[in-house]
Scaffold this motif. Structure first.
Motif, short mmCIF file in Angstrom:
data_model
loop_
_atom_site.label_atom_id
_atom_site.label_comp_id
_atom_site.label_asym_id
_atom_site.label_seq_id
_atom_site.Cartn_x
_atom_site.Cartn_y
_atom_site.Cartn_z
N LEU A 177 0.83 -1.21 0.00
CA LEU A 177 0.00 0.00 0.00
C LEU A 177 0.86 1.25 0.00
CD1 LEU A 177 -3.03 1.04 0.64
CD2 LEU A 177 -2.21 1.24 2.98
N THR A 178 0.46 2.25 -0.77
CA THR A 178 1.04 3.59 -0.59
C THR A 178 -0.09 4.60 -0.49
OG1 THR A 178 1.18 4.21 -2.93
CG2 THR A 178 3.08 3.03 -2.00
N HIS A 179 0.24 5.74 0.11
CA HIS A 179 -0.76 6.80 0.26
C HIS A 179 -0.04 8.13 0.45
CE1 HIS A 179 -4.24 9.00 1.48
NE2 HIS A 179 -5.01 7.93 1.42
N ALA A 180 -0.49 9.17 -0.24
CA ALA A 180 0.09 10.50 -0.06
C ALA A 180 -0.26 11.02 1.32
CB ALA A 180 -0.43 11.44 -1.14
N SER A 181 0.73 11.62 1.98
CA SER A 181 0.58 12.00 3.38
C SER A 181 0.27 13.49 3.53
CB SER A 181 1.88 11.67 4.11
OG SER A 181 2.04 12.47 5.24
N SER B 181 -10.27 17.94 -11.63
CA SER B 181 -9.71 16.91 -12.53
C SER B 181 -9.83 15.54 -11.87
CB SER B 181 -8.23 17.19 -12.81
OG SER B 181 -7.44 16.71 -11.75
N SER B 182 -9.53 14.49 -12.65
CA SER B 182 -9.61 13.14 -12.09
C SER B 182 -8.41 12.86 -11.20
CB SER B 182 -9.68 12.09 -13.21
OG SER B 182 -8.47 12.09 -13.93
N ALA B 183 -7.47 13.84 -11.11
CA ALA B 183 -6.26 13.62 -10.33
C ALA B 183 -6.36 14.25 -8.93
CB ALA B 183 -5.05 14.18 -11.07
N ILE B 184 -7.57 14.68 -8.52
CA ILE B 184 -7.69 15.31 -7.20
C ILE B 184 -7.34 14.29 -6.10
CG2 ILE B 184 -10.19 14.87 -6.96
CD1 ILE B 184 -10.15 17.85 -5.77
N LEU B 185 -6.59 14.78 -5.10
CA LEU B 185 -6.06 13.88 -4.07
C LEU B 185 -6.71 14.14 -2.72
CD1 LEU B 185 -2.17 14.21 -4.49
CD2 LEU B 185 -3.62 12.33 -5.24
N ALA B 186 -6.88 13.09 -1.94
CA ALA B 186 -7.25 13.22 -0.53
C ALA B 186 -6.01 12.84 0.28
CB ALA B 186 -8.41 12.30 -0.20
N LEU B 187 -5.29 13.85 0.78
CA LEU B 187 -4.11 13.56 1.60
C LEU B 187 -4.58 13.15 2.99
CD1 LEU B 187 -1.99 16.65 0.54
CD2 LEU B 187 -1.84 14.35 -0.37
N ARG B 188 -3.89 12.19 3.60
CA ARG B 188 -4.32 11.74 4.93
C ARG B 188 -3.13 11.62 5.88
NH1 ARG B 188 -7.91 8.64 1.40
NH2 ARG B 188 -9.96 9.59 1.63
N SER B 189 -3.46 11.66 7.17
CA SER B 189 -2.39 11.63 8.18
C SER B 189 -1.85 10.20 8.31
CB SER B 189 -2.93 12.08 9.53
OG SER B 189 -3.83 11.11 10.02
N ARG B 190 -0.63 10.16 8.85
CA ARG B 190 -0.01 8.84 9.09
C ARG B 190 -0.92 7.99 9.99
NH1 ARG B 190 5.06 6.56 10.09
NH2 ARG B 190 6.04 8.33 9.08
N ALA B 191 -1.52 8.62 11.03
CA ALA B 191 -2.34 7.84 11.97
C ALA B 191 -3.54 7.23 11.23
CB ALA B 191 -2.81 8.73 13.10
N GLU B 192 -4.14 8.01 10.35
CA GLU B 192 -5.31 7.49 9.65
C GLU B 192 -4.91 6.35 8.70
OE1 GLU B 192 -8.01 10.27 7.91
OE2 GLU B 192 -9.33 8.60 7.33
N ILE B 193 -3.81 6.54 7.98
CA ILE B 193 -3.37 5.49 7.05
C ILE B 193 -3.01 4.23 7.84
CG2 ILE B 193 -1.71 4.90 5.23
CD1 ILE B 193 -1.45 8.06 4.83
N ALA B 194 -2.34 4.43 9.00
CA ALA B 194 -1.96 3.28 9.84
C ALA B 194 -3.20 2.52 10.30
CB ALA B 194 -1.15 3.76 11.04
N SER B 195 -4.29 3.26 10.54
CA SER B 195 -5.50 2.58 11.02
C SER B 195 -6.07 1.64 9.95
CB SER B 195 -6.56 3.60 11.46
OG SER B 195 -7.13 4.22 10.32
N TYR B 196 -5.82 1.93 8.68
CA TYR B 196 -6.33 1.05 7.61
C TYR B 196 -5.66 -0.32 7.65
CZ TYR B 196 -7.83 5.48 5.39
OH TYR B 196 -8.38 6.69 5.12
N VAL B 197 -4.42 -0.37 8.15
CA VAL B 197 -3.67 -1.65 8.08
C VAL B 197 -3.51 -2.28 9.47
CG1 VAL B 197 -2.49 -1.12 5.93
CG2 VAL B 197 -1.44 -0.40 8.06
N ALA B 198 -4.30 -1.80 10.44
CA ALA B 198 -4.27 -2.41 11.77
C ALA B 198 -4.66 -3.88 11.64
CB ALA B 198 -5.23 -1.67 12.69
N GLY B 199 -3.96 -4.74 12.36
CA GLY B 199 -4.28 -6.17 12.30
C GLY B 199 -3.39 -6.94 11.34
#
Ligand SMILES: C[S@@+](CC[C@H](N)C(=O)[O-])C[C@H]1O[C@@H](n2cnc3c(N)ncnc32)[C@H](O)[C@@H]1O
Length: 261
Positions: A187-191, A209-227
């Motif tokens: 997984l990668t995600h812009a921070s 444009s179709s390239a609009i980004l939702a930047l997210r915090s490290r804590a939020e991205i980390a929560s996606y991969v908990a477990g």
């Protein structure tokens, strides 16, 4: 209805398209003038974008190699982009020629390129990450993936195109639910820790444009991969995953290689 927002509708050479912009950044040939102009505007505010695209690609392929060396033979690349060599398929097949890849993208332009260049064991699919159930059902029903065996989901350079009201955490949770033990998630995600001037400028450059980004915090991205078990160095700038010489960039992309216990 939110599901179909920003869905690319065939080839529009006059509207910048994220797959073609990325291809331009990688040094490919599959882009139009509108994509080149857009990419050059981005490069003015973020001159390191080309380097970042290449670093991201190296991270992706390093993850594929790691998963293949751990015994994974089924790769599901979502937001695969326009085919670019060395490819996921080439890296996985070098380790085991029986490895299979399904290259998924919601952009018909990508699907057309992938169909023309597909080879045995490399199947293109036109589908949307925002509909993970449909993807899983099709992979199983079409006999492309055996979910009883380990898989690797590659979600690289795409999750930040999923807006908050499209529920990125739930998408990852749905994928996780069908992964057999020993499966991998790359997984990668812009921070949102990226340079704040860049964030402001990029937001105004990408609006609409179709390239609009939702930047997210490290804590939020980390929560996606908990477990998941996360391989060292954990959820970290993708440069940290690669050998020493990668430049730091104003856009911080966090990456992780996760294993389902
Ligand atoms: C920056 S490219 C990344 C390409 C590739 N993953 C790589 O790392 O080299 C992003 C790709 O994600 C695709 N994409 C964006 N949103 C998507 C969605 N909701 N479902 C499927 N693909 C999507 C775009 O069409 C584009 O090809």
């Amino acid at each position: 209805m939110s599901d179909f927002r920003r869905l690319p509708m065939g080839v529009d050479p006059y509207k910048p398209n994220s797959a073609r912009i990325y291809n331009y950044m990688l040094g490919g040939k599959d882009y139009y003038e509108a994509d080149r102009e857009y990419a050059e505007r981005v490069l003015k505010v973020a001159p390191d974008s080309k380097a970042l695209a290449r670093i991201s690609r190296r991270f992706l392929l390093a993850g594929v190699k790691m998963a293949a060396e751990a015994g994974v033979r089924q790769f599901i690349d979502i937001g695969a982009g326009i085919p670019f060599s060395p490819s996921v398929h080439e890296v996985a097949r070098k380790i085991d020629p029986s490895a299979r890849v399904v290259s998924i993208d919601f952009d018909p332009v990508v699907f057309a390129h992938a169909t023309v260049s597909s080879s045995p064991g490399d199947t293109p699919m036109l589908a949307d990450l925002r509909q993970p159930d449909t993807i899983i059902d099709r992979l199983a029903a079409e006999g492309l993936i055996d979910f009883e065996q380990p898989v690797a989901f590659l979600i690289v350079g795409v999750l930040h195109f999923i807006m908050d009201d499209e529920h990125p955490a739930e998408i990852i949770a749905q994928l996780r639910a069908v992964m057999a033990p020993g499966s991998h998630l790359i997984l990668t995600h812009a921070s949102s820790d990226s340079d704040s001037n860049f964030i402001r400028q990029a937001m105004s450059a990408t609006r609409g444009s179709s390239a609009i980004l939702a930047l997210r915090s490290r804590a939020e991205i980390a929560s996606y991969v908990a477990g998941f078990d996360i391989v060292d160095p954990g959820l970290a700038p993708i440069q940290d995953w690669l050998d020493g010489d990668s430049p730091t960039t104003r856009v911080e992309i966090l990456g992780c290689i996760c294993r389902k216990p």
